[in-house]
Scaffold this motif. Structure first.
Motif, PDB file in Angstrom:
ATOM      1  N   THR A 103      29.192  11.417  59.290  1.00 17.95           N
ATOM      2  CA  THR A 103      29.826  10.109  59.371  1.00 17.95           C
ATOM      3  C   THR A 103      30.496   9.498  58.215  1.00 17.95           C
ATOM      4  O   THR A 103      30.531  10.460  57.306  1.00 17.95           O
ATOM      5  N   SER A 104      31.147   8.606  58.035  1.00 17.42           N
ATOM      6  CA  SER A 104      31.786   7.870  56.867  1.00 17.42           C
ATOM      7  C   SER A 104      30.965   7.686  55.866  1.00 17.42           C
ATOM      8  O   SER A 104      31.356   7.734  54.736  1.00 17.42           O
ATOM      9  N   ILE A 105      29.633   7.235  56.220  1.00 14.51           N
ATOM     10  CA  ILE A 105      28.545   6.853  55.063  1.00 14.51           C
ATOM     11  C   ILE A 105      27.696   8.125  54.822  1.00 14.51           C
ATOM     12  O   ILE A 105      26.896   8.183  55.992  1.00 14.51           O
ATOM     13  N   LEU A 106      27.763   8.761  53.555  1.00 16.41           N
ATOM     14  CA  LEU A 106      26.830   9.810  53.708  1.00 16.41           C
ATOM     15  C   LEU A 106      25.427   9.450  53.193  1.00 16.41           C
ATOM     16  O   LEU A 106      24.532   9.864  53.452  1.00 16.41           O
ATOM     17  N   PHE A 107      25.403   8.497  52.291  1.00 16.18           N
ATOM     18  CA  PHE A 107      24.145   8.221  51.822  1.00 16.18           C
ATOM     19  C   PHE A 107      24.283   6.541  51.369  1.00 16.18           C
ATOM     20  O   PHE A 107      25.271   6.258  50.828  1.00 16.18           O
ATOM     21  N   GLN A 108      23.303   5.984  51.667  1.00 22.51           N
ATOM     22  CA  GLN A 108      22.982   4.847  51.555  1.00 22.51           C
ATOM     23  C   GLN A 108      21.361   4.478  50.886  1.00 22.51           C
ATOM     24  O   GLN A 108      20.624   5.136  50.922  1.00 22.51           O
ATOM     25  N   PRO A 109      21.676   3.825  49.515  1.00 21.31           N
ATOM     26  CA  PRO A 109      20.119   3.886  48.916  1.00 21.31           C
ATOM     27  C   PRO A 109      19.170   2.987  49.621  1.00 21.31           C
ATOM     28  O   PRO A 109      19.912   1.988  50.366  1.00 21.31           O
ATOM     29  N   PRO A 110      17.922   3.244  49.334  1.00 21.50           N
ATOM     30  CA  PRO A 110      16.951   2.753  50.592  1.00 21.50           C
ATOM     31  C   PRO A 110      16.925   1.255  50.067  1.00 21.50           C
ATOM     32  O   PRO A 110      16.828   0.825  49.035  1.00 21.50           O
ATOM     33  N   LYS A 111      16.693   0.331  51.054  1.00 19.20           N
ATOM     34  CA  LYS A 111      16.440  -1.189  50.900  1.00 19.20           C
ATOM     35  C   LYS A 111      15.075  -1.190  50.056  1.00 19.20           C
ATOM     36  O   LYS A 111      14.339  -0.488  50.421  1.00 19.20           O
ATOM     37  N   PRO A 112      14.901  -2.503  49.535  1.00 16.39           N
ATOM     38  CA  PRO A 112      13.692  -2.608  48.759  1.00 16.39           C
ATOM     39  C   PRO A 112      12.406  -2.755  49.961  1.00 16.39           C
ATOM     40  O   PRO A 112      11.403  -2.159  49.378  1.00 16.39           O
ATOM     41  N   GLU A 113      12.666  -3.196  50.935  1.00 16.08           N
ATOM     42  CA  GLU A 113      11.402  -3.385  51.872  1.00 16.08           C
ATOM     43  C   GLU A 113      11.100  -1.876  52.564  1.00 16.08           C
ATOM     44  O   GLU A 113      10.041  -1.461  52.759  1.00 16.08           O
TER      45      GLU A 113
END
Length: 88
Positions: A21-31
Protein backbone atom coordinates in the motif's frame (compact mmCIF):
# COMPACT_ATOMS: atom_id res chain seq x y z
CA UNK A 1 10.20 -18.59 -39.22
CA UNK A 2 12.08 -15.69 -37.76
CA UNK A 3 11.75 -16.67 -34.08
CA UNK A 4 14.74 -17.11 -31.80
CA UNK A 5 14.28 -19.38 -28.80
CA UNK A 6 14.56 -17.78 -25.37
CA UNK A 7 16.35 -19.87 -22.78
CA UNK A 8 15.41 -17.63 -19.89
CA UNK A 9 13.10 -19.08 -17.27
CA UNK A 10 12.00 -15.71 -15.91
CA UNK A 11 8.46 -14.64 -16.75
CA UNK A 12 7.82 -11.40 -18.56
CA UNK A 13 5.55 -8.86 -16.88
CA UNK A 14 3.76 -6.05 -18.64
CA UNK A 15 4.00 -3.38 -15.94
CA UNK A 16 5.88 -2.87 -12.71
CA UNK A 17 3.17 -2.81 -10.03
CA UNK A 18 3.80 -2.45 -6.33
CA UNK A 19 2.32 -5.08 -4.04
CA UNK A 20 2.28 -2.79 -0.99
CA UNK A 21 0.00 0.00 0.00
CA UNK A 22 1.06 3.61 -0.18
CA UNK A 23 1.61 3.83 3.61
CA UNK A 24 4.23 1.34 4.75
CA UNK A 25 4.58 2.30 8.42
CA UNK A 26 2.58 4.38 10.83
CA UNK A 27 3.77 4.87 14.39
CA UNK A 28 1.34 3.43 16.93
CA UNK A 29 -1.16 5.74 18.55
CA UNK A 30 -0.79 6.49 22.27
CA UNK A 31 -3.82 4.38 23.14
CA UNK A 32 -2.26 1.45 21.29
CA UNK A 33 1.01 1.86 23.19
CA UNK A 34 -0.59 1.61 26.66
CA UNK A 35 0.50 -1.60 28.38
CA UNK A 36 -1.49 -3.03 31.25
CA UNK A 37 -0.01 -3.54 34.70
CA UNK A 38 0.13 -7.30 34.15
CA UNK A 39 1.98 -6.96 30.86
CA UNK A 40 4.58 -4.71 32.51
CA UNK A 41 4.92 -6.96 35.55
CA UNK A 42 5.32 -10.01 33.31
CA UNK A 43 8.34 -8.41 31.63
CA UNK A 44 9.85 -7.45 35.00
CA UNK A 45 9.25 -10.95 36.36
CA UNK A 46 11.04 -12.53 33.39
CA UNK A 47 14.04 -10.25 33.91
CA UNK A 48 14.19 -10.98 37.64
CA UNK A 49 13.89 -14.72 36.98
CA UNK A 50 16.72 -14.63 34.43
CA UNK A 51 19.01 -12.65 36.75
CA UNK A 52 18.14 -14.97 39.66
CA UNK A 53 18.94 -18.04 37.58
CA UNK A 54 22.34 -16.65 36.66
CA UNK A 55 23.01 -15.69 40.29
CA UNK A 56 21.99 -19.09 41.62
CA UNK A 57 24.24 -20.80 39.08
CA UNK A 58 27.25 -18.71 40.09
CA UNK A 59 26.65 -19.08 43.84
CA UNK A 60 26.08 -22.84 43.66
CA UNK A 61 29.28 -23.25 41.63
CA UNK A 62 31.25 -21.31 44.24
CA UNK A 63 29.76 -23.36 47.09
CA UNK A 64 30.56 -26.60 45.27
CA UNK A 65 34.18 -25.57 44.71
CA UNK A 66 34.51 -24.48 48.35
CA UNK A 67 32.99 -27.73 49.59
CA UNK A 68 35.34 -29.82 47.45
CA UNK A 69 38.30 -27.79 48.67
CA UNK A 70 37.31 -28.30 52.31
CA UNK A 71 36.83 -32.01 51.71
CA UNK A 72 40.27 -32.32 50.10
CA UNK A 73 41.87 -30.48 53.04
CA UNK A 74 40.09 -32.73 55.54
CA UNK A 75 41.23 -35.85 53.70
CA UNK A 76 44.81 -34.60 53.60
CA UNK A 77 44.78 -34.02 57.39
CA UNK A 78 43.32 -37.48 57.98
CA UNK A 79 45.99 -39.03 55.73
CA UNK A 80 48.77 -37.34 57.69
CA UNK A 81 47.27 -38.46 61.02
CA UNK A 82 46.94 -42.02 59.73
CA UNK A 83 50.56 -42.06 58.54
CA UNK A 84 51.74 -40.75 61.92
CA UNK A 85 49.80 -43.52 63.75
CA UNK A 86 51.03 -46.27 61.45
CA UNK A 87 54.62 -45.01 61.59
CA UNK A 88 54.88 -45.39 65.39
Amino acid sequence: MNQTPSHSQTPEFGTNKSQTTSILFQPPKPEEMHLSFWAKSKVVFKEVAAISLIGITIVSTLFTVQSCSDDADRQAVQAVKFQMEVGK
